[in-house]
Motif scaffolding. Sequence first.
Motif, PDB file in Angstrom:
ATOM      1  N   THR A  24       0.806  -1.225   0.000  1.00  0.00           N
ATOM      2  CA  THR A  24       0.000   0.000   0.000  1.00  0.00           C
ATOM      3  C   THR A  24       0.836   1.271   0.000  1.00  0.00           C
ATOM      4  OG1 THR A  24      -0.174  -0.122   2.424  1.00  0.00           O
ATOM      5  CG2 THR A  24      -1.945  -1.117   1.127  1.00  0.00           C
ATOM      6  N   LEU A  25       2.097   1.191   0.412  1.00  0.00           N
ATOM      7  CA  LEU A  25       2.920   2.402   0.460  1.00  0.00           C
ATOM      8  C   LEU A  25       3.056   3.066  -0.913  1.00  0.00           C
ATOM      9  CD1 LEU A  25       4.676   4.321   2.065  1.00  0.00           C
ATOM     10  CD2 LEU A  25       6.621   2.791   1.682  1.00  0.00           C
ATOM     11  N   PRO A  26       3.396   2.338  -1.991  1.00  0.00           N
ATOM     12  CA  PRO A  26       3.448   2.996  -3.312  1.00  0.00           C
ATOM     13  C   PRO A  26       2.091   3.551  -3.743  1.00  0.00           C
ATOM     14  CG  PRO A  26       4.540   0.854  -3.374  1.00  0.00           C
ATOM     15  CD  PRO A  26       3.793   0.913  -2.086  1.00  0.00           C
ATOM     16  N   LEU A  27       1.017   2.825  -3.437  1.00  0.00           N
ATOM     17  CA  LEU A  27      -0.316   3.281  -3.848  1.00  0.00           C
ATOM     18  C   LEU A  27      -0.674   4.588  -3.148  1.00  0.00           C
ATOM     19  CD1 LEU A  27      -2.263  -0.119  -3.819  1.00  0.00           C
ATOM     20  CD2 LEU A  27      -0.778   0.870  -5.590  1.00  0.00           C
ATOM     21  N   ARG A  28      -0.305   4.709  -1.889  1.00  0.00           N
ATOM     22  CA  ARG A  28      -0.567   5.953  -1.173  1.00  0.00           C
ATOM     23  C   ARG A  28       0.236   7.097  -1.783  1.00  0.00           C
ATOM     24  NH1 ARG A  28       1.124   4.521   3.363  1.00  0.00           N
ATOM     25  NH2 ARG A  28      -0.842   3.667   4.172  1.00  0.00           N
ATOM     26  N   THR A  29       1.471   6.798  -2.178  1.00  0.00           N
ATOM     27  CA  THR A  29       2.310   7.821  -2.811  1.00  0.00           C
ATOM     28  C   THR A  29       1.684   8.312  -4.107  1.00  0.00           C
ATOM     29  OG1 THR A  29       4.299   6.819  -1.869  1.00  0.00           O
ATOM     30  CG2 THR A  29       4.610   8.303  -3.743  1.00  0.00           C
ATOM     31  N   TYR A  30       1.163   7.394  -4.910  1.00  0.00           N
ATOM     32  CA  TYR A  30       0.518   7.789  -6.163  1.00  0.00           C
ATOM     33  C   TYR A  30      -0.715   8.648  -5.895  1.00  0.00           C
ATOM     34  CZ  TYR A  30       3.406   3.864  -7.764  1.00  0.00           C
ATOM     35  OH  TYR A  30       4.450   3.003  -8.009  1.00  0.00           O
ATOM     36  N   LYS A  31      -1.503   8.254  -4.940  1.00  0.00           N
ATOM     37  CA  LYS A  31      -2.722   8.988  -4.619  1.00  0.00           C
ATOM     38  C   LYS A  31      -2.401  10.419  -4.192  1.00  0.00           C
ATOM     39  CE  LYS A  31      -7.050   9.725  -3.574  1.00  0.00           C
ATOM     40  NZ  LYS A  31      -8.073   9.888  -4.634  1.00  0.00           N
ATOM     41  N   GLU A  32      -1.334  10.578  -3.425  1.00  0.00           N
ATOM     42  CA  GLU A  32      -1.002  11.891  -2.889  1.00  0.00           C
ATOM     43  C   GLU A  32      -0.281  12.777  -3.895  1.00  0.00           C
ATOM     44  OE1 GLU A  32       1.304  10.970   0.533  1.00  0.00           O
ATOM     45  OE2 GLU A  32      -0.429  10.401   1.787  1.00  0.00           O
ATOM     46  N   ASN A  33       0.430  12.190  -4.857  1.00  0.00           N
ATOM     47  CA  ASN A  33       1.282  12.980  -5.742  1.00  0.00           C
ATOM     48  C   ASN A  33       0.726  13.175  -7.142  1.00  0.00           C
ATOM     49  OD1 ASN A  33       4.045  13.527  -4.272  1.00  0.00           O
ATOM     50  ND2 ASN A  33       3.452  11.450  -3.724  1.00  0.00           N
ATOM     51  N   PHE A  34      -0.314  12.443  -7.518  1.00  0.00           N
ATOM     52  CA  PHE A  34      -0.991  12.757  -8.778  1.00  0.00           C
ATOM     53  C   PHE A  34      -1.961  13.896  -8.509  1.00  0.00           C
ATOM     54  CE2 PHE A  34       0.846   8.973 -10.375  1.00  0.00           C
ATOM     55  CZ  PHE A  34       0.750   9.040 -11.759  1.00  0.00           C
ATOM     56  N   PRO A  35      -1.888  14.980  -9.274  1.00  0.00           N
ATOM     57  CA  PRO A  35      -2.675  16.179  -8.948  1.00  0.00           C
ATOM     58  C   PRO A  35      -4.171  15.985  -9.153  1.00  0.00           C
ATOM     59  CG  PRO A  35      -1.621  16.429 -11.082  1.00  0.00           C
ATOM     60  CD  PRO A  35      -1.090  15.151 -10.497  1.00  0.00           C
ATOM     61  N   ASN A  36      -4.923  16.718  -8.371  1.00  0.00           N
ATOM     62  CA  ASN A  36      -6.371  16.788  -8.566  1.00  0.00           C
ATOM     63  C   ASN A  36      -6.636  17.553  -9.860  1.00  0.00           C
ATOM     64  OD1 ASN A  36      -9.126  17.451  -8.495  1.00  0.00           O
ATOM     65  ND2 ASN A  36      -9.156  17.546  -6.280  1.00  0.00           N
ATOM     66  N   LYS A  37      -7.360  16.961 -10.766  1.00  0.00           N
ATOM     67  CA  LYS A  37      -7.582  17.592 -12.075  1.00  0.00           C
ATOM     68  C   LYS A  37      -8.250  18.954 -11.937  1.00  0.00           C
ATOM     69  CE  LYS A  37     -10.800  16.486 -15.065  1.00  0.00           C
ATOM     70  NZ  LYS A  37     -11.651  15.734 -16.014  1.00  0.00           N
ATOM     71  N   GLY A  58      -9.066   6.522  -8.768  1.00  0.00           N
ATOM     72  CA  GLY A  58     -10.013   5.983  -7.802  1.00  0.00           C
ATOM     73  C   GLY A  58      -9.852   4.487  -7.619  1.00  0.00           C
ATOM     74  N   ARG A  59      -9.606   3.770  -8.703  1.00  0.00           N
ATOM     75  CA  ARG A  59      -9.414   2.314  -8.599  1.00  0.00           C
ATOM     76  C   ARG A  59      -8.124   1.972  -7.871  1.00  0.00           C
ATOM     77  NH1 ARG A  59      -9.531   0.831 -14.559  1.00  0.00           N
ATOM     78  NH2 ARG A  59      -8.693  -1.148 -13.775  1.00  0.00           N
ATOM     79  N   VAL A  60      -7.084   2.770  -8.081  1.00  0.00           N
ATOM     80  CA  VAL A  60      -5.829   2.547  -7.358  1.00  0.00           C
ATOM     81  C   VAL A  60      -6.035   2.758  -5.868  1.00  0.00           C
ATOM     82  CG1 VAL A  60      -3.491   3.448  -6.998  1.00  0.00           C
ATOM     83  CG2 VAL A  60      -4.341   3.090  -9.319  1.00  0.00           C
ATOM     84  N   ASP A  61      -6.774   3.798  -5.518  1.00  0.00           N
ATOM     85  CA  ASP A  61      -7.013   4.055  -4.097  1.00  0.00           C
ATOM     86  C   ASP A  61      -7.937   3.002  -3.490  1.00  0.00           C
ATOM     87  OD1 ASP A  61      -6.447   5.811  -1.873  1.00  0.00           O
ATOM     88  OD2 ASP A  61      -8.533   6.442  -1.956  1.00  0.00           O
ATOM     89  N   SER A  62      -8.899   2.517  -4.261  1.00  0.00           N
ATOM     90  CA  SER A  62      -9.768   1.439  -3.771  1.00  0.00           C
ATOM     91  C   SER A  62      -8.964   0.173  -3.501  1.00  0.00           C
ATOM     92  CB  SER A  62     -10.873   1.152  -4.791  1.00  0.00           C
ATOM     93  OG  SER A  62     -11.719   2.265  -4.955  1.00  0.00           O
ATOM     94  N   LEU A  63      -7.999  -0.124  -4.371  1.00  0.00           N
ATOM     95  CA  LEU A  63      -7.119  -1.277  -4.151  1.00  0.00           C
ATOM     96  C   LEU A  63      -6.332  -1.094  -2.854  1.00  0.00           C
ATOM     97  CD1 LEU A  63      -5.680  -3.883  -4.976  1.00  0.00           C
ATOM     98  CD2 LEU A  63      -4.173  -2.499  -6.434  1.00  0.00           C
ATOM     99  N   ARG A  64      -5.828   0.098  -2.638  1.00  0.00           N
ATOM    100  CA  ARG A  64      -5.078   0.375  -1.405  1.00  0.00           C
ATOM    101  C   ARG A  64      -5.953   0.138  -0.166  1.00  0.00           C
ATOM    102  NH1 ARG A  64      -4.814   4.247   2.312  1.00  0.00           N
ATOM    103  NH2 ARG A  64      -6.424   5.459   1.221  1.00  0.00           N
ATOM    104  N   LYS A  65      -7.157   0.672  -0.176  1.00  0.00           N
ATOM    105  CA  LYS A  65      -8.045   0.511   0.972  1.00  0.00           C
ATOM    106  C   LYS A  65      -8.408  -0.955   1.196  1.00  0.00           C
ATOM    107  CE  LYS A  65     -10.134   5.112   0.524  1.00  0.00           C
ATOM    108  NZ  LYS A  65     -11.376   5.861   0.202  1.00  0.00           N
ATOM    109  N   LYS A  66      -8.615  -1.686   0.111  1.00  0.00           N
ATOM    110  CA  LYS A  66      -8.977  -3.101   0.229  1.00  0.00           C
ATOM    111  C   LYS A  66      -7.836  -3.904   0.824  1.00  0.00           C
ATOM    112  CE  LYS A  66     -11.072  -6.829  -2.510  1.00  0.00           C
ATOM    113  NZ  LYS A  66     -11.542  -7.195  -3.873  1.00  0.00           N
ATOM    114  N   VAL A  67      -6.609  -3.643   0.367  1.00  0.00           N
ATOM    115  CA  VAL A  67      -5.451  -4.362   0.895  1.00  0.00           C
ATOM    116  C   VAL A  67      -5.249  -4.038   2.373  1.00  0.00           C
ATOM    117  CG1 VAL A  67      -2.936  -4.570   0.749  1.00  0.00           C
ATOM    118  CG2 VAL A  67      -4.300  -4.556  -1.339  1.00  0.00           C
TER     119      VAL A  67
END
Length: 450
Positions: free
Chosen positions: A136-149, A174-183
């Motif tokens: 989940t650590l990489p997924l959290r990084t992606y969620k935080e560093n990809f800008p809000n459109k 959203g799917r990446v973050d859902s995967l993070r939450k599920k894991v």
Amino acid sequence: MGSNTLQHLCHQLPYSALLFTRTNLYKGLYPIPRMKIYPLCFTKQMQTTTYEVVKGSYLETSPTKQENKTKDTAPVTLDTVGAFQKLPMVMPSVDILHSALRKARRVTPTKGIANAAKREKNKGAKHLDALMKELTLPLRTYKENFPNKRLLHPYERSLIELTLGDGNYEQVLGRVDSLRKKVVSVGKELASLCAQSTSKREAEERLAEGLKRLEDIYRSDGKAVDELMQIAKTLRAMPVVDLEMPTLCLVGAPNVGKSSLVRLLSTGKPEICNYPFTTRGILMGHIALSYRNFQVTDTPGILRRRDEDRNNLEKLTLAVLANLPTAVLFVHDLTGECGTSPSDQFLIYQEIKERFSSHLWIDVISKCDLLEEESPILYVTENAEDDNSELVKYRKFGPDGALRVSVKSKVGIDELKIRVHELLASQSERLNIQKPEDTKEASSPRKIFI
């Protein structure tokens, strides 16, 4: 009751009246029994309560409501262009999984546990917890560093929508973050079950089952990570446009010779082919003039049709004109070679000129070495006896003041370069005038769009 009222009351009472009282039996003063004296302190950091009138009554306003109101009214600060170059590097999902499994295997049980069953269940719980965190650590990084459109500059927001499809960017994130939450959820549950094992064998079985389940979840939904990796590659390859640098945008119908002119005018090297929509994106070049750099963009061709019928390439051109402070070099081809009739080019020209009338402008007629002024090219769909005098004049000479050039014979190229340099100098003055005084000396100003 406010602090001013308390101060006023205290000043009305003598200080001695607070500490002592008189009696007729005894002369003099004596302390009041069982009375505690507390000093009065007034500070600036007093807690205050606000009220609002609701149906004639005063109701206390909650702090949360006040904070939300402040957040709603605050302006939204948007990034300048260049957000795509700051995107994090996304690893393939299979690499993330293998790395996480490898690191989780290194986990050892807590030292000092003598009982084999307790030691095994401790190791299993830590193993599953470590795997969950590594995934989940990489997924959290992606969620935080990809800008809000929503917070991007309108130009880059248009690039996302037109290049990736409307809504696709948000869906993948959203799917990446859902995967993070599920894991996280499943990993914590599995680690807890392993920690509750009653025997060494049960702990080993729950560890094996937990590892398999987390791996299956990640393999099943990890496609979102791979899609995000492709999105990052696509966006990172987008040309960076400096909003503070004067920019010349070449516009016209497909295959009229825009890309050939970009090659002559700038350092840009676009693809040159003889078919419509050769330019499949925004191509960027630069011009050096008097120790200053200027930008030149080549845009996809525009056809004669309604906006709702335009493809994403045409919309990309319109987005550049609408969202970037550009000067326009409109290219006309009256030879009949480009595939768009002069009549249609005339209507396209009128529409773009009217829509973006505030832009600085140069008109260029390309391939002038192929033109025969006595008999302009007519398409089957055109009427040689058309009574529209402007259209008849356009077919033969193009717009008023248009510069005739030929890339092949070099006719008019030197004059075109002079005109372009003058236009960019004017564009530079316009940008300096429009720039706020307090940001002219800033090295990297940020713009606020409300």
